[in-house]
Design a protein around this motif. Structure first.
Motif, PDB file in Angstrom:
ATOM      1  N   GLN A  39      34.477  40.825  40.282  1.00  0.00           N
ATOM      2  CA  GLN A  39      35.777  40.707  40.932  1.00  0.00           C
ATOM      3  C   GLN A  39      35.610  40.917  42.420  1.00  0.00           C
ATOM      4  OE1 GLN A  39      38.870  43.266  39.362  1.00  0.00           O
ATOM      5  NE2 GLN A  39      40.464  41.931  40.166  1.00  0.00           N
ATOM      6  N   LYS A  43      40.757  38.560  44.470  1.00  0.00           N
ATOM      7  CA  LYS A  43      40.548  37.530  43.443  1.00  0.00           C
ATOM      8  C   LYS A  43      40.593  38.143  42.055  1.00  0.00           C
ATOM      9  CE  LYS A  43      37.820  34.342  46.261  1.00  0.00           C
ATOM     10  NZ  LYS A  43      36.594  33.506  46.316  1.00  0.00           N
ATOM     11  N   GLN A  44      40.774  37.283  41.066  1.00  0.00           N
ATOM     12  CA  GLN A  44      40.773  37.740  39.685  1.00  0.00           C
ATOM     13  C   GLN A  44      39.348  37.983  39.201  1.00  0.00           C
ATOM     14  OE1 GLN A  44      42.971  34.791  37.405  1.00  0.00           O
ATOM     15  NE2 GLN A  44      44.861  35.965  37.626  1.00  0.00           N
ATOM     16  N   ARG A  45      39.234  38.848  38.210  1.00  0.00           N
ATOM     17  CA  ARG A  45      37.933  39.083  37.601  1.00  0.00           C
ATOM     18  C   ARG A  45      37.490  37.804  36.897  1.00  0.00           C
ATOM     19  NH1 ARG A  45      37.017  44.642  34.373  1.00  0.00           N
ATOM     20  NH2 ARG A  45      37.969  45.307  36.333  1.00  0.00           N
TER      21      ARG A  45
END
Length: 115
Positions: A39, A43-45
């Motif tokens: 991650q 931002k998203q994982r």
């Protein structure tokens, strides 16, 4: 209860290499599916790589050919060898273990790639 402890993160220059490791507690490591996720800030994982109990691997397109996931069942440890690192690989890297319906996460280890 499974505990996952990551290690090996750090700062590396672009083009360099780093290996992160995840040590797992518990009796069922050898039958668990293991994975690395990351991650980045804001931002998203996202999935980086996975390895099944039988050793089948899967990689995100962005790391194919550069990263290698492996496991040592005798040591209850999963590794992620990262070569040809790029600044966009900078993120917190998390270890993941799946055993049946249960899922566990480590606390994460920071990997920073400087340009």
């Amino acid at each position: 209860q499974v505990q996952l402890v990551e290690s090996g993160g750090g700062l590396v220059q672009a083009g360099g290499s780093l290996r992160v490791a995840c040590a797992a507690s518990g009796r069922f490591f050898s039958v668990a599916a293991m994975g690395w996720y990351r991650q980045a800030p804001g931002k998203q994982r996202e999935l980086v790589a996975t390895i099944t109990s039988g050793g089948t691997t899967n990689y995100a397109d962005s790391v194919k050919g550069r990263f290698t996931i492996s496991r040592d069942n005798a040591k209850n440890t999963v590794y992620l060898q990262m070569n040809g690192l790029k600044p966009e690989d900078t993120a917190v890297y998390y270890c993941n273990e799946k055993i049946g319906p249960r899922e566990y996460w480590g606390q994460g280890t920071q990997v920073t790639v400087s340009s």
